[in-house]
Design a protein around this motif. Structure first.
Motif, PDB file in Angstrom:
ATOM      1  N   LEU A   1       0.881  -1.207  -0.049  1.00 53.11           N
ATOM      2  CA  LEU A   1       0.033   0.046  -0.115  1.00 53.11           C
ATOM      3  C   LEU A   1       0.916   1.286  -0.016  1.00 53.11           C
ATOM      4  N   GLN A   2       0.848   2.075  -0.995  1.00 54.13           N
ATOM      5  CA  GLN A   2       1.571   3.387  -1.122  1.00 54.13           C
ATOM      6  C   GLN A   2       0.798   4.532  -0.956  1.00 54.13           C
ATOM      7  N   VAL A   3       0.848   5.315  -0.373  1.00 58.72           N
ATOM      8  CA  VAL A   3       0.023   6.702  -0.250  1.00 58.72           C
ATOM      9  C   VAL A   3       0.645   7.872  -0.813  1.00 58.72           C
ATOM     10  N   LEU A   4       0.294   8.336  -2.066  1.00 58.06           N
ATOM     11  CA  LEU A   4       0.923   9.613  -2.459  1.00 58.06           C
ATOM     12  C   LEU A   4       0.074  10.870  -2.590  1.00 58.06           C
ATOM     13  N   ASP A   5       0.925  11.884  -2.233  1.00 54.02           N
ATOM     14  CA  ASP A   5       0.171  13.280  -2.197  1.00 54.02           C
ATOM     15  C   ASP A   5      -0.346  13.621  -3.743  1.00 54.02           C
ATOM     16  N   ALA A   6      -1.559  13.932  -4.073  1.00 52.61           N
ATOM     17  CA  ALA A   6      -1.907  14.286  -5.387  1.00 52.61           C
ATOM     18  C   ALA A   6      -1.331  15.878  -5.869  1.00 52.61           C
ATOM     19  N   ALA A   7      -1.056  16.588  -4.947  1.00 52.62           N
ATOM     20  CA  ALA A   7      -0.301  17.791  -5.075  1.00 52.62           C
ATOM     21  C   ALA A   7       0.947  17.574  -5.620  1.00 52.62           C
ATOM     22  N   GLU A   8       1.634  16.484  -5.144  1.00 51.98           N
ATOM     23  CA  GLU A   8       2.944  16.087  -5.617  1.00 51.98           C
ATOM     24  C   GLU A   8       2.972  15.498  -7.280  1.00 51.98           C
ATOM     25  N   VAL A   9       1.787  14.811  -7.229  1.00 52.35           N
ATOM     26  CA  VAL A   9       1.769  14.270  -8.539  1.00 52.35           C
ATOM     27  C   VAL A   9       1.290  15.238  -9.723  1.00 52.35           C
ATOM     28  N   VAL A  28      -1.919   1.721  -4.966  1.00 54.16           N
ATOM     29  CA  VAL A  28      -1.709   3.076  -4.841  1.00 54.16           C
ATOM     30  C   VAL A  28      -2.712   3.880  -4.248  1.00 54.16           C
ATOM     31  N   LEU A  29      -2.735   4.815  -3.253  1.00 52.24           N
ATOM     32  CA  LEU A  29      -3.665   5.786  -2.802  1.00 52.24           C
ATOM     33  C   LEU A  29      -3.251   7.156  -3.400  1.00 52.24           C
ATOM     34  N   LEU A  30      -4.205   7.757  -4.107  1.00 52.72           N
ATOM     35  CA  LEU A  30      -3.727   9.138  -4.584  1.00 52.72           C
ATOM     36  C   LEU A  30      -4.605  10.084  -3.470  1.00 52.72           C
ATOM     37  N   ASN A  31      -3.961  10.563  -2.402  1.00 48.75           N
ATOM     38  CA  ASN A  31      -4.724  11.319  -1.438  1.00 48.75           C
ATOM     39  C   ASN A  31      -4.601  12.801  -1.752  1.00 48.75           C
ATOM     40  N   LYS A  32      -5.521  13.547  -1.027  1.00 54.10           N
ATOM     41  CA  LYS A  32      -5.797  15.342  -1.501  1.00 54.10           C
ATOM     42  C   LYS A  32      -6.562  15.359  -2.391  1.00 54.10           C
ATOM     43  N   MET A  33      -7.476  14.248  -2.769  1.00 55.59           N
ATOM     44  CA  MET A  33      -8.117  14.698  -3.949  1.00 55.59           C
ATOM     45  C   MET A  33      -9.391  15.623  -3.979  1.00 55.59           C
ATOM     46  N   ASP A  34      -9.597  15.969  -2.626  1.00 54.77           N
ATOM     47  CA  ASP A  34     -10.452  16.926  -2.234  1.00 54.77           C
ATOM     48  C   ASP A  34      -9.903  18.399  -2.601  1.00 54.77           C
ATOM     49  N   LEU A  35      -8.805  18.496  -3.013  1.00 58.46           N
ATOM     50  CA  LEU A  35      -8.085  19.804  -3.376  1.00 58.46           C
ATOM     51  C   LEU A  35      -8.319  20.078  -4.898  1.00 58.46           C
ATOM     52  N   PHE A  36      -8.727  18.817  -5.936  1.00 56.25           N
ATOM     53  CA  PHE A  36      -8.856  19.101  -7.350  1.00 56.25           C
ATOM     54  C   PHE A  36     -10.133  18.735  -7.709  1.00 56.25           C
ATOM     55  N   GLY A  37     -10.698  19.326  -8.862  1.00 51.16           N
ATOM     56  CA  GLY A  37     -12.020  18.775  -9.261  1.00 51.16           C
ATOM     57  C   GLY A  37     -12.147  17.407  -9.774  1.00 51.16           C
ATOM     58  N   GLU A  38     -13.432  16.981 -10.344  1.00 52.20           N
ATOM     59  CA  GLU A  38     -13.576  15.567 -10.368  1.00 52.20           C
ATOM     60  C   GLU A  38     -12.599  15.329 -11.563  1.00 52.20           C
ATOM     61  N   GLU A  39     -12.719  16.207 -12.625  1.00 52.56           N
ATOM     62  CA  GLU A  39     -12.038  15.821 -13.925  1.00 52.56           C
ATOM     63  C   GLU A  39     -10.492  15.831 -13.817  1.00 52.56           C
ATOM     64  N   ARG A  40     -10.219  16.718 -13.071  1.00 52.02           N
ATOM     65  CA  ARG A  40      -8.610  16.834 -12.997  1.00 52.02           C
ATOM     66  C   ARG A  40      -8.073  15.677 -12.251  1.00 52.02           C
ATOM     67  N   GLY A  41      -8.771  15.153 -11.239  1.00 54.79           N
ATOM     68  CA  GLY A  41      -8.566  14.241 -10.097  1.00 54.79           C
ATOM     69  C   GLY A  41      -8.548  12.942 -11.092  1.00 54.79           C
ATOM     70  N   ARG A  42      -9.321  12.641 -11.997  1.00 53.77           N
ATOM     71  CA  ARG A  42      -9.503  11.336 -12.590  1.00 53.77           C
ATOM     72  C   ARG A  42      -8.127  11.325 -13.730  1.00 53.77           C
ATOM     73  N   ARG A  43      -7.700  12.547 -14.218  1.00 56.43           N
ATOM     74  CA  ARG A  43      -6.540  12.610 -15.384  1.00 56.43           C
ATOM     75  C   ARG A  43      -5.406  12.179 -14.476  1.00 56.43           C
ATOM     76  N   LEU A  44      -5.384  13.025 -13.193  1.00 60.85           N
ATOM     77  CA  LEU A  44      -4.175  12.673 -12.398  1.00 60.85           C
ATOM     78  C   LEU A  44      -4.013  11.243 -11.877  1.00 60.85           C
ATOM     79  N   ALA A  45      -5.045  10.375 -11.487  1.00 62.69           N
ATOM     80  CA  ALA A  45      -5.116   9.190 -11.524  1.00 62.69           C
ATOM     81  C   ALA A  45      -4.980   8.210 -12.417  1.00 62.69           C
ATOM     82  N   GLU A  46      -5.197   8.675 -13.623  1.00 58.09           N
ATOM     83  CA  GLU A  46      -4.929   7.847 -14.916  1.00 58.09           C
ATOM     84  C   GLU A  46      -3.254   8.109 -15.115  1.00 58.09           C
ATOM     85  N   VAL A  47      -2.789   9.233 -15.100  1.00 52.31           N
ATOM     86  CA  VAL A  47      -1.320   9.386 -15.289  1.00 52.31           C
ATOM     87  C   VAL A  47      -0.398   8.747 -14.354  1.00 52.31           C
ATOM     88  N   LEU A  48      -1.081   8.584 -12.992  1.00 50.79           N
ATOM     89  CA  LEU A  48      -0.336   7.543 -12.056  1.00 50.79           C
ATOM     90  C   LEU A  48      -0.543   6.206 -12.314  1.00 50.79           C
TER      91      LEU A  48
END
Length: 75
Positions: A1-9, A28-48
């Motif tokens: 289990l690895q937790v990554l900061d979405a702002a860093e990604v 992999v958990l992409l944390n702090k998703m509350d700081l991003f909109g749904e669409e941007r969060g989805r794109r970040l998760a896909e990149v990761l």
């Protein structure tokens, strides 16, 4: 289990993974998703997903979003 900061990604500062993390089963958990909109969060998760070749679950420790998915993913 690895937790990554979405702002860093988002800033393209994803840390290198230890060799033993690459060899075994990983989630992999992409944390702090509350700081991003749904669409941007989805794109970040896909990149990761592409960078890590592992399942990525977007979560927010503040709001609790995604925690049920984490429980399901570690079973």
């Amino acid at each position: 289990l690895q937790v990554l900061d979405a702002a860093e990604v988002a800033a393209d500062r994803t840390p290198e993974l230890p060799e033993d993390a690459v060899a075994g089963r990983r989630l992999v958990l992409l944390n702090k998703m509350d700081l991003f909109g749904e669409e941007r969060g989805r794109r970040l998760a896909e990149v990761l997903r592409h960078r890590t070749n592992a399942p990525v679950i977007p979560v927010s420790a503040v709001t609790g979003v995604g925690l049920d998915d984490v429980k399901q993913g570690i079973r």
